[in-house]
Scaffold this active site. Structure first.
Site, short mmCIF file in Angstrom:
data_model
loop_
_atom_site.label_atom_id
_atom_site.label_comp_id
_atom_site.label_asym_id
_atom_site.label_seq_id
_atom_site.Cartn_x
_atom_site.Cartn_y
_atom_site.Cartn_z
N LYS A 10 0.81 -1.21 0.00
CA LYS A 10 0.00 0.00 0.00
C LYS A 10 0.85 1.28 0.00
O LYS A 10 2.05 1.23 0.30
CB LYS A 10 -0.92 -0.02 1.22
CG LYS A 10 -1.97 -1.13 1.16
CD LYS A 10 -2.89 -1.06 2.35
CE LYS A 10 -4.04 -2.04 2.21
NZ LYS A 10 -5.02 -1.87 3.30
N PHE A 58 -16.62 4.32 5.15
CA PHE A 58 -15.20 4.59 4.90
C PHE A 58 -14.75 4.25 3.48
O PHE A 58 -13.57 4.36 3.15
CB PHE A 58 -14.31 3.86 5.91
CG PHE A 58 -14.54 2.37 5.96
CD1 PHE A 58 -13.93 1.51 5.05
CD2 PHE A 58 -15.36 1.82 6.93
CE1 PHE A 58 -14.13 0.15 5.10
CE2 PHE A 58 -15.57 0.45 7.00
CZ PHE A 58 -14.95 -0.39 6.07
N ARG A 86 -1.57 -14.45 4.38
CA ARG A 86 -2.47 -13.84 5.36
C ARG A 86 -1.96 -14.04 6.79
O ARG A 86 -2.07 -13.17 7.64
CB ARG A 86 -3.89 -14.36 5.19
CG ARG A 86 -4.48 -13.87 3.85
CD ARG A 86 -5.91 -14.24 3.66
NE ARG A 86 -6.80 -13.61 4.61
CZ ARG A 86 -7.21 -12.35 4.55
NH1 ARG A 86 -6.79 -11.56 3.59
NH2 ARG A 86 -8.06 -11.87 5.45
N THR A 92 -6.20 -7.48 10.07
CA THR A 92 -6.32 -6.20 9.37
C THR A 92 -5.93 -5.01 10.23
O THR A 92 -5.23 -4.11 9.78
CB THR A 92 -7.77 -6.03 8.85
OG1 THR A 92 -8.09 -7.13 8.02
CG2 THR A 92 -7.92 -4.74 8.07
N ARG A 103 1.90 -6.72 9.92
CA ARG A 103 1.12 -5.62 10.48
C ARG A 103 1.45 -5.39 11.95
O ARG A 103 1.46 -4.26 12.43
CB ARG A 103 -0.36 -5.89 10.28
CG ARG A 103 -0.77 -5.79 8.81
CD ARG A 103 -2.21 -6.19 8.61
NE ARG A 103 -2.62 -6.02 7.23
CZ ARG A 103 -3.49 -6.80 6.62
NH1 ARG A 103 -4.04 -7.83 7.26
NH2 ARG A 103 -3.83 -6.58 5.37
N ASN A 113 -2.42 -0.28 6.78
CA ASN A 113 -1.96 -1.54 7.37
C ASN A 113 -0.99 -2.32 6.49
O ASN A 113 -0.95 -3.54 6.50
CB ASN A 113 -3.17 -2.40 7.76
CG ASN A 113 -4.04 -2.76 6.58
OD1 ASN A 113 -3.74 -2.41 5.44
ND2 ASN A 113 -5.11 -3.47 6.84
#
Length: 154
Positions: A10, A58, A86, A92, A103, A113
């Site tokens: 991200k 959101f 994962r 998350t 994370r 995250n």
């Protein structure tokens, strides 16, 4: 069985200079990098990608965050790659993620995250097609492959 899965590094990952740290975690685990590219995400692409969140308050905030700077999209492959990614990523919400997860080690946020990771084989297939052309995902045998798995695991 070998699986391919999508990982998106991200904007927060790029802004914080964590690209190498995060890809290193996946590679050291034994996942094979099958594709990687930098791209600027668009509102249209994100509306499709996050359609399942379209009713959430959101939704626009998530899309806006994902468009602040380019992202790195990756295809990783391995036995049970989807669950492995994962597990490495952690929950998350970064504040709830255990130390030792990506994370848990690098995130204090629910939204910022570090990575997006596909959540099922069906989703991974759709997401990989969304972000990669077929010729951008490469097949090759990693030199260490025979030392990652027993011969009856794949």
């Amino acid at each position: 069985m070998l699986e391919k899965t999508l990982v998106i590094l991200k904007p927060c990952t790029l802004q914080r200079g964590l690209i190498g740290e995060i890809t290193h975690r996946f590679e050291r685990k034994g996942l094979r990098l099958a594709g990687m590219k930098m791209m600027q995400l668009t509102d249209e692409l994100l509306s499709e990608h996050y359609a399942h969140l379209s009713g959430k308050e959101f939704f626009q905030r998530v899309k806006d965050s994902m468009m602040t700077v380019p992202v790195i999209v990756c295809c990783f492959e391995g036995v049970d790659a989807i669950q492995t990614v994962r597990t490495l990523a952690g929950p998350t919400n970064g504040r709830l993620a255990a130390p030792g997860t990506i994370r848990g080690d690098y995130s204090m946020s629910f939204q910022e995250n570090i990575v997006h990771a596909s959540d099922s084989p069906e989703t991974a297939a759709i997401e990989l097609m969304r972000f990669f052309k077929p010729e951008e995902i490469f097949e090759y045998k990693q030199a260490t492959f025979d030392y990652l798995y027993a011969n009856d695991e794949y």
